[in-house]
Design a protein around this motif. Structure first.
Motif, PDB file in Angstrom:
ATOM      1  N   GLY A  31      42.884  75.307  71.378  1.00 33.90           N
ATOM      2  CA  GLY A  31      44.126  76.108  71.390  1.00 33.90           C
ATOM      3  C   GLY A  31      44.687  75.759  69.993  1.00 33.90           C
ATOM      4  O   GLY A  31      44.498  74.793  69.226  1.00 33.90           O
ATOM      5  N   THR A  32      45.532  76.870  69.369  1.00 33.98           N
ATOM      6  CA  THR A  32      46.513  76.673  68.366  1.00 33.98           C
ATOM      7  C   THR A  32      47.816  76.328  68.630  1.00 33.98           C
ATOM      8  O   THR A  32      48.092  76.305  69.797  1.00 33.98           O
ATOM      9  N   GLU A  33      48.414  76.030  67.623  1.00 38.35           N
ATOM     10  CA  GLU A  33      49.867  75.974  68.024  1.00 38.35           C
ATOM     11  C   GLU A  33      50.655  77.163  68.185  1.00 38.35           C
ATOM     12  O   GLU A  33      50.026  78.197  67.653  1.00 38.35           O
ATOM     13  N   ILE A  35      53.142  79.933  67.469  1.00 36.90           N
ATOM     14  CA  ILE A  35      53.857  80.597  66.262  1.00 36.90           C
ATOM     15  C   ILE A  35      54.365  81.885  66.673  1.00 36.90           C
ATOM     16  O   ILE A  35      53.786  82.706  67.375  1.00 36.90           O
ATOM     17  N   ASP A  36      55.688  82.160  66.382  1.00 32.83           N
ATOM     18  CA  ASP A  36      56.282  83.458  66.867  1.00 32.83           C
ATOM     19  C   ASP A  36      56.257  83.706  68.362  1.00 32.83           C
ATOM     20  O   ASP A  36      55.856  84.804  69.107  1.00 32.83           O
ATOM     21  N   GLY A  37      56.151  82.528  69.202  1.00 32.13           N
ATOM     22  CA  GLY A  37      55.939  82.677  70.523  1.00 32.13           C
ATOM     23  C   GLY A  37      54.525  82.982  71.391  1.00 32.13           C
ATOM     24  O   GLY A  37      54.521  82.993  72.519  1.00 32.13           O
ATOM     25  N   ILE A  38      53.802  82.774  70.299  1.00 30.53           N
ATOM     26  CA  ILE A  38      52.455  82.828  71.171  1.00 30.53           C
ATOM     27  C   ILE A  38      51.605  81.927  70.389  1.00 30.53           C
ATOM     28  O   ILE A  38      51.639  81.389  69.295  1.00 30.53           O
ATOM     29  N   ALA A  39      50.258  81.757  71.315  1.00 29.20           N
ATOM     30  CA  ALA A  39      49.496  80.828  70.593  1.00 29.20           C
ATOM     31  C   ALA A  39      47.809  81.447  71.210  1.00 29.20           C
ATOM     32  O   ALA A  39      47.778  82.268  71.995  1.00 29.20           O
ATOM     33  N   ALA A  40      47.012  81.176  70.177  1.00 30.70           N
ATOM     34  CA  ALA A  40      45.521  81.577  70.562  1.00 30.70           C
ATOM     35  C   ALA A  40      44.791  80.345  71.348  1.00 30.70           C
ATOM     36  O   ALA A  40      44.967  79.272  70.925  1.00 30.70           O
ATOM     37  N   VAL A  41      44.113  80.772  72.271  1.00 27.31           N
ATOM     38  CA  VAL A  41      43.476  79.703  73.218  1.00 27.31           C
ATOM     39  C   VAL A  41      41.916  80.323  73.275  1.00 27.31           C
ATOM     40  O   VAL A  41      41.869  81.514  73.650  1.00 27.31           O
ATOM     41  N   LYS A  42      40.970  79.353  73.370  1.00 30.60           N
ATOM     42  CA  LYS A  42      39.708  79.575  73.674  1.00 30.60           C
ATOM     43  C   LYS A  42      39.198  79.233  74.947  1.00 30.60           C
ATOM     44  O   LYS A  42      39.659  78.197  75.558  1.00 30.60           O
ATOM     45  N   GLU A  43      38.757  80.330  75.550  1.00 29.39           N
ATOM     46  CA  GLU A  43      38.363  80.101  77.001  1.00 29.39           C
ATOM     47  C   GLU A  43      37.050  80.861  77.147  1.00 29.39           C
ATOM     48  O   GLU A  43      36.923  81.993  76.857  1.00 29.39           O
ATOM     49  N   GLY A  44      35.900  80.274  77.871  1.00 34.18           N
ATOM     50  CA  GLY A  44      34.615  80.896  78.119  1.00 34.18           C
ATOM     51  C   GLY A  44      33.952  81.313  76.754  1.00 34.18           C
ATOM     52  O   GLY A  44      33.436  82.326  76.820  1.00 34.18           O
ATOM     53  N   GLY A  45      34.178  80.402  75.734  1.00 38.21           N
ATOM     54  CA  GLY A  45      33.833  80.872  74.428  1.00 38.21           C
ATOM     55  C   GLY A  45      34.400  81.969  73.616  1.00 38.21           C
ATOM     56  O   GLY A  45      33.918  82.480  72.617  1.00 38.21           O
ATOM     57  N   ASP A  68      43.679  78.822  58.090  1.00 39.83           N
ATOM     58  CA  ASP A  68      43.785  78.598  56.636  1.00 39.83           C
ATOM     59  C   ASP A  68      44.619  77.331  56.864  1.00 39.83           C
ATOM     60  O   ASP A  68      45.972  77.471  57.131  1.00 39.83           O
ATOM     61  N   ASN A  69      44.270  76.075  56.679  1.00 37.10           N
ATOM     62  CA  ASN A  69      44.975  74.996  56.875  1.00 37.10           C
ATOM     63  C   ASN A  69      45.746  74.851  58.043  1.00 37.10           C
ATOM     64  O   ASN A  69      46.973  74.634  58.054  1.00 37.10           O
ATOM     65  N   GLY A  70      45.234  75.031  59.132  1.00 34.41           N
ATOM     66  CA  GLY A  70      45.876  75.108  60.538  1.00 34.41           C
ATOM     67  C   GLY A  70      46.731  76.417  60.740  1.00 34.41           C
ATOM     68  O   GLY A  70      46.914  76.663  62.013  1.00 34.41           O
ATOM     69  N   GLU A  71      47.143  77.143  59.841  1.00 35.44           N
ATOM     70  CA  GLU A  71      47.711  78.431  60.095  1.00 35.44           C
ATOM     71  C   GLU A  71      46.772  79.444  60.490  1.00 35.44           C
ATOM     72  O   GLU A  71      45.861  79.802  59.767  1.00 35.44           O
ATOM     73  N   TRP A  72      46.946  80.205  61.636  1.00 30.14           N
ATOM     74  CA  TRP A  72      46.235  81.484  62.296  1.00 30.14           C
ATOM     75  C   TRP A  72      47.059  82.703  62.379  1.00 30.14           C
ATOM     76  O   TRP A  72      46.252  83.808  62.424  1.00 30.14           O
ATOM     77  N   LEU A  73      48.280  82.582  62.055  1.00 28.35           N
ATOM     78  CA  LEU A  73      49.210  83.782  62.019  1.00 28.35           C
ATOM     79  C   LEU A  73      49.896  83.936  60.635  1.00 28.35           C
ATOM     80  O   LEU A  73      50.621  82.795  60.169  1.00 28.35           O
TER      81      LEU A  73
END
Length: 181
Positions: A31-33, A35-45, A68-73
Protein backbone atom coordinates in the motif's frame (compact mmCIF):
# COMPACT_ATOMS: atom_id res chain seq x y z
CA UNK A 1 -0.30 13.29 6.04
CA UNK A 2 -3.57 12.08 7.53
CA UNK A 3 -2.00 10.31 10.50
CA UNK A 4 -2.11 6.88 8.87
CA UNK A 5 0.91 4.87 7.83
CA UNK A 6 1.00 1.72 5.76
CA UNK A 7 2.81 -1.14 7.48
CA UNK A 8 3.71 -4.35 5.63
CA UNK A 9 4.67 -7.39 7.66
CA UNK A 10 4.94 -10.98 6.44
CA UNK A 11 3.34 -10.09 3.09
CA UNK A 12 0.29 -8.36 4.61
CA UNK A 13 -0.30 -4.60 4.65
CA UNK A 14 -2.45 -2.55 7.01
CA UNK A 15 -2.82 1.08 8.00
CA UNK A 16 -1.98 2.18 11.53
CA UNK A 17 -2.52 5.43 13.39
CA UNK A 18 0.18 7.40 15.23
CA UNK A 19 -0.10 5.08 18.24
CA UNK A 20 0.37 1.95 16.12
CA UNK A 21 -3.26 0.86 16.32
CA UNK A 22 -4.58 -0.85 13.18
CA UNK A 23 -7.19 1.42 11.61
CA UNK A 24 -7.61 -0.18 8.16
CA UNK A 25 -6.88 -3.69 7.00
CA UNK A 26 -7.73 -5.85 4.04
CA UNK A 27 -6.24 -8.56 1.88
CA UNK A 28 -3.52 -6.15 0.79
CA UNK A 29 0.08 -7.13 0.11
CA UNK A 30 1.27 -3.54 -0.36
CA UNK A 31 0.00 0.00 0.00
CA UNK A 32 0.96 3.62 -0.47
CA UNK A 33 0.59 6.56 1.83
CA UNK A 34 -2.64 8.53 1.61
CA UNK A 35 -2.53 11.59 -0.63
CA UNK A 36 -5.59 13.77 -1.14
CA UNK A 37 -7.73 11.25 0.75
CA UNK A 38 -6.84 8.16 -1.29
CA UNK A 39 -4.22 5.43 -1.18
CA UNK A 40 -3.27 2.72 -3.66
CA UNK A 41 -3.38 -0.84 -2.32
CA UNK A 42 -2.25 -4.05 -3.93
CA UNK A 43 -4.57 -7.02 -3.62
CA UNK A 44 -4.47 -10.23 -5.60
CA UNK A 45 -1.52 -8.94 -7.64
CA UNK A 46 -3.31 -5.78 -8.84
CA UNK A 47 -3.55 -2.18 -7.59
CA UNK A 48 -6.76 -0.37 -6.62
CA UNK A 49 -7.54 2.87 -4.76
CA UNK A 50 -9.20 3.16 -1.34
CA UNK A 51 -10.49 6.08 0.69
CA UNK A 52 -9.62 6.79 4.34
CA UNK A 53 -12.43 4.45 5.46
CA UNK A 54 -10.83 1.56 3.54
CA UNK A 55 -13.56 1.51 0.88
CA UNK A 56 -12.64 0.90 -2.74
CA UNK A 57 -12.96 4.10 -4.76
CA UNK A 58 -11.39 2.76 -7.95
CA UNK A 59 -11.24 -0.94 -8.73
CA UNK A 60 -9.77 -0.88 -12.22
CA UNK A 61 -7.13 -3.37 -11.18
CA UNK A 62 -3.93 -1.75 -12.42
CA UNK A 63 -0.91 -3.94 -13.07
CA UNK A 64 1.41 -1.30 -11.58
CA UNK A 65 1.35 2.11 -9.97
CA UNK A 66 4.33 4.29 -10.91
CA UNK A 67 6.34 5.73 -8.04
CA UNK A 68 8.89 8.53 -7.88
CA UNK A 69 10.74 8.79 -4.56
CA UNK A 70 7.66 7.40 -2.81
CA UNK A 71 5.25 9.81 -4.51
CA UNK A 72 2.58 8.09 -6.57
CA UNK A 73 0.13 10.97 -7.12
CA UNK A 74 1.47 14.08 -8.82
CA UNK A 75 -0.49 17.08 -10.06
CA UNK A 76 -3.70 15.06 -9.73
CA UNK A 77 -2.46 12.26 -12.02
CA UNK A 78 -1.29 8.73 -11.36
CA UNK A 79 0.97 6.75 -13.67
CA UNK A 80 -0.48 3.26 -14.09
CA UNK A 81 0.17 0.15 -16.13
CA UNK A 82 -2.78 -1.42 -17.95
CA UNK A 83 -2.59 -4.17 -20.55
CA UNK A 84 1.22 -4.07 -20.46
CA UNK A 85 1.34 -0.34 -21.36
CA UNK A 86 1.59 2.80 -19.24
CA UNK A 87 -0.67 5.84 -19.10
CA UNK A 88 -2.16 8.29 -16.61
CA UNK A 89 -5.45 8.31 -14.69
CA UNK A 90 -6.95 10.83 -12.29
CA UNK A 91 -7.92 10.04 -8.70
CA UNK A 92 -11.34 8.80 -9.83
CA UNK A 93 -9.68 6.26 -12.16
CA UNK A 94 -10.69 8.13 -15.31
CA UNK A 95 -8.09 7.64 -18.05
CA UNK A 96 -6.54 11.03 -18.83
CA UNK A 97 -3.67 9.91 -21.06
CA UNK A 98 -4.24 6.50 -22.69
CA UNK A 99 -1.99 3.60 -21.81
CA UNK A 100 0.32 3.69 -24.81
CA UNK A 101 3.84 4.03 -23.42
CA UNK A 102 6.47 1.37 -22.78
CA UNK A 103 7.23 3.03 -19.43
CA UNK A 104 6.84 6.21 -17.42
CA UNK A 105 10.12 7.68 -16.29
CA UNK A 106 8.75 10.48 -14.14
CA UNK A 107 5.41 11.71 -12.85
CA UNK A 108 4.06 15.12 -13.81
CA UNK A 109 6.13 18.05 -12.59
CA UNK A 110 5.23 21.56 -13.70
CA UNK A 111 2.77 20.14 -16.24
CA UNK A 112 5.14 17.68 -17.92
CA UNK A 113 6.07 14.01 -17.50
CA UNK A 114 8.76 11.88 -19.10
CA UNK A 115 7.63 8.78 -20.99
CA UNK A 116 8.77 6.56 -23.80
CA UNK A 117 6.65 6.09 -26.88
CA UNK A 118 9.20 5.73 -29.64
CA UNK A 119 12.00 7.29 -27.63
CA UNK A 120 12.18 9.18 -24.36
CA UNK A 121 10.23 12.43 -24.46
CA UNK A 122 8.49 15.04 -22.35
CA UNK A 123 4.70 15.07 -22.68
CA UNK A 124 2.13 17.59 -21.48
CA UNK A 125 -1.16 16.82 -19.71
CA UNK A 126 -2.86 16.29 -23.07
CA UNK A 127 -0.35 13.52 -23.88
CA UNK A 128 1.31 15.60 -26.60
CA UNK A 129 5.08 15.33 -27.08
CA UNK A 130 6.78 18.57 -26.08
CA UNK A 131 10.40 17.63 -26.67
CA UNK A 132 12.59 14.59 -27.21
CA UNK A 133 15.40 13.60 -24.87
CA UNK A 134 18.79 12.64 -26.24
CA UNK A 135 20.08 10.32 -23.58
CA UNK A 136 18.67 7.94 -20.99
CA UNK A 137 16.63 9.69 -18.29
CA UNK A 138 16.87 8.87 -14.60
CA UNK A 139 13.75 7.89 -12.71
CA UNK A 140 13.33 11.17 -10.84
CA UNK A 141 13.67 14.91 -11.23
CA UNK A 142 15.74 17.48 -9.41
CA UNK A 143 13.79 20.73 -8.97
CA UNK A 144 11.78 20.03 -12.13
CA UNK A 145 14.89 19.14 -14.16
CA UNK A 146 15.63 15.66 -15.41
CA UNK A 147 19.05 14.03 -14.99
CA UNK A 148 20.06 12.22 -18.18
CA UNK A 149 22.99 10.07 -19.13
CA UNK A 150 24.42 9.73 -22.61
CA UNK A 151 25.54 6.48 -24.24
CA UNK A 152 29.08 7.46 -23.21
CA UNK A 153 28.09 7.63 -19.53
CA UNK A 154 28.14 11.42 -19.28
CA UNK A 155 25.59 13.10 -16.97
CA UNK A 156 23.66 16.35 -17.34
CA UNK A 157 20.30 18.03 -16.68
CA UNK A 158 17.51 18.79 -19.16
CA UNK A 159 14.35 20.90 -18.92
CA UNK A 160 11.21 20.36 -21.03
CA UNK A 161 11.04 24.02 -22.05
CA UNK A 162 14.69 25.16 -21.90
CA UNK A 163 16.39 22.07 -23.28
CA UNK A 164 19.82 21.25 -21.87
CA UNK A 165 20.39 23.16 -18.62
CA UNK A 166 23.58 21.43 -17.52
CA UNK A 167 25.62 19.91 -20.38
CA UNK A 168 26.23 16.16 -20.40
CA UNK A 169 29.86 16.40 -19.42
CA UNK A 170 29.87 15.09 -15.86
CA UNK A 171 30.50 11.58 -14.60
CA UNK A 172 30.45 9.32 -11.55
CA UNK A 173 27.49 10.93 -9.75
CA UNK A 174 24.15 12.58 -10.26
CA UNK A 175 24.37 16.35 -10.54
CA UNK A 176 23.24 18.17 -7.42
CA UNK A 177 20.99 21.08 -8.30
CA UNK A 178 19.35 23.39 -5.81
CA UNK A 179 17.94 26.92 -5.94
CA UNK A 180 18.91 27.28 -9.60
CA UNK A 181 22.57 26.40 -9.03
Amino acid sequence: LNGLTCITEKGASRYVDRKGNTVLSGNWTNGTEFIDGIAAVKEGGVWNFINERGQLTVANCYEEICFDNGEWLSEGLIGVKMNKKYGFVDTSGREIIPAQYSYICSPFVNGTAVVDKIQDCFINRAGETISKIKGEPYLYRIEGLLPIITSKGRLGLISPDKGMVLPTEYDNHLPLYSEGL
